[in-house]
Scaffold this motif. Structure first.
Motif, PDB file in Angstrom:
ATOM      1  N   LYS A   6      15.379   2.142  64.116  1.00 15.31           N
ATOM      2  CA  LYS A   6      15.073   3.261  65.016  1.00 15.31           C
ATOM      3  C   LYS A   6      14.523   4.456  64.250  1.00 15.31           C
ATOM      4  CE  LYS A   6      19.089   3.189  67.167  1.00 15.31           C
ATOM      5  NZ  LYS A   6      20.184   3.450  68.110  1.00 15.31           N
ATOM      6  N   ALA A  10      10.901   6.021  64.780  1.00 15.75           N
ATOM      7  CA  ALA A  10      10.826   7.426  65.187  1.00 15.75           C
ATOM      8  C   ALA A  10       9.902   8.200  64.250  1.00 15.75           C
ATOM      9  CB  ALA A  10      12.219   8.051  65.208  1.00 15.75           C
ATOM     10  N   ASN A  13       6.380   7.521  65.168  1.00 11.23           N
ATOM     11  CA  ASN A  13       5.960   8.257  66.361  1.00 11.23           C
ATOM     12  C   ASN A  13       5.480   9.658  66.022  1.00 11.23           C
ATOM     13  OD1 ASN A  13       6.436   6.159  68.064  1.00 11.23           O
ATOM     14  ND2 ASN A  13       8.399   6.920  68.810  1.00 11.23           N
ATOM     15  N   SER A  14       6.054  10.243  64.979  1.00 10.84           N
ATOM     16  CA  SER A  14       5.656  11.606  64.643  1.00 10.84           C
ATOM     17  C   SER A  14       4.330  11.635  63.890  1.00 10.84           C
ATOM     18  CB  SER A  14       6.749  12.295  63.827  1.00 10.84           C
ATOM     19  OG  SER A  14       6.928  11.620  62.593  1.00 10.84           O
ATOM     20  N   ASN A  26       8.137   3.007  71.174  1.00 13.45           N
ATOM     21  CA  ASN A  26       9.211   3.480  72.062  1.00 13.45           C
ATOM     22  C   ASN A  26       9.923   2.321  72.751  1.00 13.45           C
ATOM     23  OD1 ASN A  26       8.852   6.184  71.439  1.00 13.45           O
ATOM     24  ND2 ASN A  26       7.382   6.506  73.101  1.00 13.45           N
ATOM     25  N   ILE A  29      12.256   0.852  70.175  1.00 14.19           N
ATOM     26  CA  ILE A  29      13.413   1.746  70.028  1.00 14.19           C
ATOM     27  C   ILE A  29      14.352   1.578  71.222  1.00 14.19           C
ATOM     28  CG2 ILE A  29      14.148   4.175  70.048  1.00 14.19           C
ATOM     29  CD1 ILE A  29      11.627   4.782  68.352  1.00 14.19           C
TER      30      ILE A  29
END
Length: 177
Positions: A6, A10, A13-14, A26, A29
């Protein structure tokens, strides 16, 4: 490992992921997030129930054992279905998985009612395993709810997910008339 996956996703994603890759990240996750409470239910609840059954040398009635095994079988099928949905993103499979919640609810309710009938009939096996039987049913139902949640992002993306199962005042009024 769950947390590491995760965290890795994450961080992705940034960064500069395109919309499709961010959506996929997503979904993964979400899958991992739903697996975590399933593991907790198995580790903290079901394992303790099995230990109690063994420690106290309890046996389910043949009917009760068959009911639990059926719900367990459906739970495993749903987990396999969820894995397929994660890989394929298949809308029909996602719909099938969420619709299976009705079957799970019916199996759990029917087994609980059958168990209570066996109690009323004085079946010794059912008397000794009452809380075990009902707790296992409850936990398998909870696991299935987490499994079904894996399909929600796919259904939502396709506009195939309702906000709530609860009827509106208008729907209730239509039934009442």
């Amino acid at each position: 490992m769950n947390s590491a996956v995760k965290l890795y996703l994450a961080r992705l994603n940034s960064s500069a992921l395109d919309e499709a890759d961010e959506q996929r990240s997503n979904e993964i996750i979400g899958y991992a997030t739903n697996l975590e409470p399933i593991g907790d239910i198995v580790d903290r609840n079901l394992r303790d129930l099995v230990d109690k059954k063994i420690r106290n040398q309890l046996s389910f009635s043949a009917e009760g054992a068959a009911e639990i095994e059926e719900l367990y079988r459906v739970t495993l099928e749903n987990l396999r279905l969820a894995q397929s949905i994660l890989v394929t993103g298949d809308l029909q499979l996602a719909r099938q998985l969420v619709e299976s919640k009705v079957e799970i609810r019916n199996l759990e309710e029917r087994s609980a009612a059958n168990h209570m009938a066996r109690l009323r009939d004085g079946m010794i096996d059912s008397l000794q395993t009452c809380s075990l039987h009902l707790d296992i049913l409850r936990d398998l139902k909870r696991i299935n709810a987490h499994i079904a949640a894996i399909a929600y992002p796919i259904l939502k993306r396709q506009g195939a997910l309702r906000e709530s199962r609860v009827m509106t005042g208008r729907q209730i009024a239509a039934i009442s008339t």
